[in-house]
Design a protein around this motif. Structure first.
Motif, mmCIF file in Angstrom:
data_model
loop_
_atom_site.group_PDB
_atom_site.id
_atom_site.type_symbol
_atom_site.label_atom_id
_atom_site.label_comp_id
_atom_site.label_asym_id
_atom_site.label_seq_id
_atom_site.Cartn_x
_atom_site.Cartn_y
_atom_site.Cartn_z
ATOM 1 N N GLU A 4 -29.985 29.999 -18.276
ATOM 2 C CA GLU A 4 -29.755 28.816 -19.084
ATOM 3 C C GLU A 4 -30.712 27.713 -18.662
ATOM 4 O O GLU A 4 -31.135 27.637 -17.521
ATOM 5 N N LYS A 5 -31.019 26.852 -19.618
ATOM 6 C CA LYS A 5 -31.783 25.656 -19.285
ATOM 7 C C LYS A 5 -30.804 24.661 -18.669
ATOM 8 O O LYS A 5 -29.754 24.373 -19.226
ATOM 9 N N LEU A 6 -31.153 24.150 -17.500
ATOM 10 C CA LEU A 6 -30.269 23.226 -16.812
ATOM 11 C C LEU A 6 -30.759 21.794 -17.013
ATOM 12 O O LEU A 6 -31.800 21.403 -16.484
ATOM 13 N N ASP A 7 -30.036 21.062 -17.848
ATOM 14 C CA ASP A 7 -30.360 19.666 -18.087
ATOM 15 C C ASP A 7 -29.059 18.870 -18.141
ATOM 16 O O ASP A 7 -27.984 19.421 -17.928
ATOM 17 N N GLU A 8 -29.175 17.589 -18.406
ATOM 18 C CA GLU A 8 -27.995 16.727 -18.395
ATOM 19 C C GLU A 8 -26.936 17.177 -19.403
ATOM 20 O O GLU A 8 -25.745 17.115 -19.118
ATOM 21 N N VAL A 11 -24.986 20.090 -17.954
ATOM 22 C CA VAL A 11 -24.063 19.639 -16.912
ATOM 23 C C VAL A 11 -22.869 18.930 -17.545
ATOM 24 O O VAL A 11 -21.719 19.129 -17.136
ATOM 25 N N GLU A 12 -23.130 18.143 -18.565
ATOM 26 C CA GLU A 12 -22.039 17.477 -19.280
ATOM 27 C C GLU A 12 -21.104 18.518 -19.887
ATOM 28 O O GLU A 12 -19.877 18.385 -19.802
ATOM 29 N N GLU A 91 -19.107 27.168 -14.066
ATOM 30 C CA GLU A 91 -19.359 25.781 -14.451
ATOM 31 C C GLU A 91 -19.489 24.890 -13.206
ATOM 32 O O GLU A 91 -20.300 23.960 -13.187
ATOM 33 N N ILE A 92 -18.719 25.167 -12.185
ATOM 34 C CA ILE A 92 -18.834 24.419 -10.931
ATOM 35 C C ILE A 92 -20.213 24.644 -10.312
ATOM 36 O O ILE A 92 -20.852 23.699 -9.841
ATOM 37 N N ARG A 93 -20.687 25.892 -10.336
ATOM 38 C CA ARG A 93 -22.024 26.187 -9.802
ATOM 39 C C ARG A 93 -23.105 25.444 -10.579
ATOM 40 O O ARG A 93 -24.060 24.929 -9.994
ATOM 41 N N VAL A 94 -22.964 25.370 -11.898
ATOM 42 C CA VAL A 94 -23.917 24.624 -12.720
ATOM 43 C C VAL A 94 -23.980 23.177 -12.236
ATOM 44 O O VAL A 94 -25.061 22.617 -12.025
ATOM 45 N N GLN A 99 -26.658 18.863 -9.003
ATOM 46 C CA GLN A 99 -26.605 17.858 -7.937
ATOM 47 C C GLN A 99 -27.729 18.095 -6.926
ATOM 48 O O GLN A 99 -28.388 17.147 -6.492
ATOM 49 N N THR A 100 -27.949 19.351 -6.579
ATOM 50 C CA THR A 100 -29.018 19.687 -5.626
ATOM 51 C C THR A 100 -30.389 19.341 -6.196
ATOM 52 O O THR A 100 -31.225 18.730 -5.519
ATOM 53 N N LEU A 101 -30.612 19.721 -7.457
ATOM 54 C CA LEU A 101 -31.897 19.419 -8.090
ATOM 55 C C LEU A 101 -32.118 17.911 -8.195
ATOM 56 O O LEU A 101 -33.219 17.416 -7.944
#
Length: 110
Positions: A4-8, A11-12, A91-94, A99-101
């Motif tokens: 998946e693309k990880l963006d705001e 995460v939302e 979802e928690i891992r996402v 947060q790490t990124l």
């Protein structure tokens, strides 16, 4: 499995899924515990009402229709809980990866 693309917005979405499944997660967790207790109660009841040696009474309890029904309810409850729990853990891992990124970006590592 696709990445998946990880963006705001992702995460939302993860946080929305977590908030929308909190109550269901709690109910399924409670149901699983209830089924575990019921399984023990059914086995004990049949054991106490049976005659014979301890091994025979144990076998009668485990072979009873009531115990089989309790096992089936426990299996369904266990499955339902873990399907939802695994989805929530994803979802928690996402959220944790985000947060790490974000922290690495603030430090200038990325």
């Amino acid at each position: 499995m696709s990445l998946e693309k990880l963006d705001e917005s992702r995460v939302e979405q993860a946080l929305i899924v977590l908030s929308q499944t909190d109550e269901q997660h709690a109910y399924l967790s409670g149901d699983l515990k209830r089924c575990e207790a019921a399984l023990k109660q059914v086995k004990a009841k049949i054991f106490l009402l049976s005659t014979g040696t301890v091994a025979e009474r144990e076998a009668k309890a485990e072979a009873s229709d009531e115990y089989a029904e309790a096992i089936n309810k426990w299996i369904k409850s266990h499955t339902d809980f873990h399907i939802l729990n695994n989805d929530r853990l994803h979802e928690i891992r996402v959220s944790e990866i985000w947060q790490t990124l974000s922290a690495n970006r603030r430090k200038g590592s990325l």
